[in-house]
Design an enzyme around this catalytic site. Structure first.
Site, mmCIF file in Angstrom:
data_model
loop_
_atom_site.group_PDB
_atom_site.id
_atom_site.type_symbol
_atom_site.label_atom_id
_atom_site.label_comp_id
_atom_site.label_asym_id
_atom_site.label_seq_id
_atom_site.Cartn_x
_atom_site.Cartn_y
_atom_site.Cartn_z
ATOM 1 C CE LYS A 82 -4.001 0.025 2.586
ATOM 2 N NZ LYS A 82 -4.709 -0.162 3.881
HETATM 3 C C1 E4P Z 1 -8.194 -0.297 4.156
HETATM 4 O O1 E4P Z 1 -7.300 -0.537 3.371
HETATM 5 C C2 E4P Z 1 -8.275 0.977 4.900
HETATM 6 O O2 E4P Z 1 -7.079 1.273 5.529
HETATM 7 C C3 E4P Z 1 -9.416 0.928 5.869
HETATM 8 O O3 E4P Z 1 -10.556 0.388 5.226
HETATM 9 C C4 E4P Z 1 -9.711 2.255 6.531
HETATM 10 O O4 E4P Z 1 -10.861 2.143 7.312
HETATM 11 P P1 E4P Z 1 -11.279 3.236 8.415
HETATM 12 O O5 E4P Z 1 -11.705 4.466 7.707
HETATM 13 O O6 E4P Z 1 -12.429 2.595 9.141
HETATM 14 O O7 E4P Z 1 -10.081 3.465 9.282
#
Ligand code: E4P
Length: 225
Positions: A82
């Site tokens: 990522k």
């Molecule tokens: C996934 O890759 C993201 O980091 C995650 O869905 C973020 O979710 P949040 O907004 O609940 O922290």
């Protein structure tokens, strides 16, 4: 639409795999911190259970992100790296993608940002549905708009609906054409639930017992002869 868990908890990943419905996992520094585990150890363990595991870079400059991305990708073949939707993040993502590393461009909040992610050959882009809803914007609407723009321009980058908060977000992401939806464990669990399933199951179990009891009662006189 593939179903992913948004978690760093091994027990949750194991449950999803046991249920036969899980295609991957997304993690981020917050989720790893909440699990209270070492990042590398935990990602490797998750990769041993399921494919398609997103592990997030935490450095900022292009060069640091390239080095970090290479390190994360070397942990396991299932790792998807990522990178953030910044000029440095995308610059690093392009180099890593060129080396065959699957890239998830994270923290996407607009169609233009998603077009930038596509331009570096990202494996997927992550629009954050819940965080947009939190500020009174249309998170699922963004997923729909990105899918439309990608289809119209022949982009192969997958759309991963992230920051999902509710079962309805999952349904709406599917209708919006998302390739993947990643969700907290409690949302995945809730997808199974319907009162009519429970009611039907209880009735079938009851009728099965009644049917057996009736058969046994019919056979009794013959057995006693
Ligand atoms: C996934 O890759 C993201 O980091 C995650 O869905 C973020 O979710 P949040 O907004 O609940 O922290």
């Amino acid at each position: 639409m593939k179903l992913y868990l948004d978690t760093a908890e091994l027990s949750e990943v194991e449950s999803g795999v046991r249920w036969g419905i899980l295609d991957g996992v997304t993690t981020n520094p917050t989720l790893v911190m909440r699990a209270g585990k070492d990042h590398e150890e935990q990602i490797k363990k998750i990769c041993g259970i399921v494919g398609n595991v997103s592990a997030e870079c935490v450095t900022e400059s292009r060069d640091d992100l390239i080095a970090e991305g290479r390190r994360l990708a070397a942990w396991h073949k299932n790792v998807i790296v990522k990178v953030p939707l910044t000029p440095d993040g995308l610059g690093a993502g392009r180099v890593l993608a060129g080396e065959g590393v699957r890239i998830n461009v994270t923290l996407c909040f607009s169609v233009n940002q998603a077009l930038l992610a596509a331009a570096i050959g990202a494996w997927c882009v992550s629009p954050f549905v819940g965080r947009l809803d939190d500020i009174n914007e249309d998170g699922v609407g963004l997923v729909r708009d990105i899918v439309k723009a990608y289809r119209e321009t022949g982009v192969k980058t997958k759309v991963l609906s992230a920051s999902i908060r509710t079962p309805m977000h999952v349904t709406q992401s599917a209708h919006a054409g998302a390739d993947i939806a990643t969700m907290p464990f409690k949302v995945l669990e809730s997808m199974f639930k319907h009162p009519l399933t429970d009611k039907g199951l209880a009735a079938f179990a009851e009728d099965y017992k009644k049917g057996r009891a009736a058969l046994a009662a019919k056979k009794e006189p013959a057995a006693s002869r």
